[in-house]
Design an enzyme around this catalytic site. Structure first.
Site, PDB file in Angstrom:
ATOM      1  N   SER A  37       0.846  -1.184   0.000  1.00 12.06           N
ATOM      2  CA  SER A  37       0.000   0.000   0.000  1.00 12.06           C
ATOM      3  C   SER A  37       0.885   1.239   0.000  1.00 12.06           C
ATOM      4  CB  SER A  37      -0.904   0.018   1.240  1.00 12.06           C
ATOM      5  OG  SER A  37      -1.750   1.146   1.243  1.00 12.06           O
ATOM      6  N   LYS A  90     -15.101  -5.771  -4.570  1.00  8.31           N
ATOM      7  CA  LYS A  90     -16.132  -5.197  -5.429  1.00  8.31           C
ATOM      8  C   LYS A  90     -15.936  -3.689  -5.537  1.00  8.31           C
ATOM      9  CE  LYS A  90     -18.646  -2.987  -2.242  1.00  8.31           C
ATOM     10  NZ  LYS A  90     -19.002  -1.560  -2.291  1.00  8.31           N
ATOM     11  N   ASP A 168     -21.248   2.612  -5.345  1.00 11.66           N
ATOM     12  CA  ASP A 168     -20.290   1.848  -4.546  1.00 11.66           C
ATOM     13  C   ASP A 168     -21.040   0.995  -3.512  1.00 11.66           C
ATOM     14  OD1 ASP A 168     -17.348   1.461  -3.553  1.00 11.66           O
ATOM     15  OD2 ASP A 168     -18.491   2.026  -1.774  1.00 11.66           O
TER      16      ASP A 168
END
Length: 307
Positions: A37, A90, A168
């Site tokens: 990250s 997702k 979202d």
């Protein structure tokens, strides 16, 4: 039993910390080896600033990608070409076309690609699907309203092109609906887009299945206080209500006994099963409905929105 799958986690934000890390650490089927990250780290694990660095430094079998969808394609392709199994948070991508390319890469590399939909693993979804089987639908109402300031504080990417805005969370509702209902399609809709944003803050959508059954969905990111995640299914033989995002189910007013919430545990168990079987699961039906909304619905500008 086979050895646990050694997995790296990419994109250490809220969803990774809240769901992926605790589930992976508790799972006997996975070993969380490292993270990658730009800003975040997982306590007690090697942390890298890029996927490429993690792949070069660590021995892993799979990666779970939790970055924003706009940047996920390159990372997924890199991991697949390196022979790693890939779980996509997702939505699986910013576009349908890029997900199809990833599907082909996974097939050619002989590795697993899993487009995950965590809400399909909510406790009430499978029982609701079983209850609907054999019944004639009369109408369906989907209401998904939540507070974006609570769930996505300061996250600009969700308001940018490809970030999907209110879809979202709304795609979670669509992932449940596509798992329970017969195929359906958009007939009309309105997207409310803040004057200073590229993605919608609310959507009002009308769908129908091949038999003409009305399916109405309302998504809104401006709700404060209690949040609403409900799907009401009316049939010729009764009424079912999925609430709390699918974790509660009532049938004709009677609450149904359900196991405790375990969405992400179910998600990772399915991923492990796919890896063991040498298969992929790349269902893009929920994302296709989002794409159709951007194609078919009318856009209406509303007041500017700031965090």
């Amino acid at each position: 039993m086979s050895d646990p799958i050694r997995i790296g986690l990419v994109g250490i934000g809220k969803i990774a910390r809240d769901q992926h890390v605790p589930v992976l650490r508790a799972s006997p089927r996975f070993t969380l080896v490292a993270s990658a990250s730009r800003h975040g780290r997982v306590e007690g694990l090697p942390g890298h600033t890029s996927l490429e660095d993690m792949l070069a430094a660590e021995t892993i079998d799979a990666v779970a990608l939790c970055q924003p969808p706009q940047v996920r394609f390159a990372a997924a392709r890199t991991a697949l070409l390196a022979g790693k199994h890939v779980l996509l948070e997702k939505p699986p991508g910013a576009t349908l076309a890029e997900v199809e390319i990833l599907r082909a890469v996974a097939r050619d590399q002989g590795v697993t690609l899993f487009a995950s939909w965590h809400s399909r693993h909510a406790a009430g979804v499978a029982p609701a699907r079983a209850w609907c089987d054999g019944k004639t639908l009369r109408r369906v109402a989907i209401t998904w309203k939540e507070d974006v300031r609570y769930w996505h504080p300061g996250q600009d990417w969700i308001w940018q092109a490809g970030g999907m805005g209110v879809f979202d969370p709304g795609i979670n509702a669509l992932s449940i609906a596509t798992a329970i209902l017969p195929p359906f399609f958009l007939t009309d809709g309105t997207l409310e887009v803040p004057a200073n944003r590229a993605a919608p803050i609310a959507a009002d959508l009308t769908f129908a299945d091949a038999a003409g059954t009305p399916i109405h969905a309302v998504f809104d990111w401006r709700q404060t206080g209690p949040q609403t995640w409900d799907i009401v299914i009316e049939t010729d033989a009764g009424r079912a209500v999925l609430s709390e995002g699918g974790s509660m189910l009532t049938i004709d007013g009677a609450a149904q006994p359900l196991p405790p919430e375990a969405e992400y545990r179910g998600l990772y168990d399915h991923f492990a099963d796919l890896v063991a079987a040498g298969e992929s699961d790349v269902d893009v039906a929920p994302l296709r409905h989002v794409a159709d909304a951007f194609l078919r619905a009318t856009r209406r500008e509303v007041e500017a929105f700031d965090d």
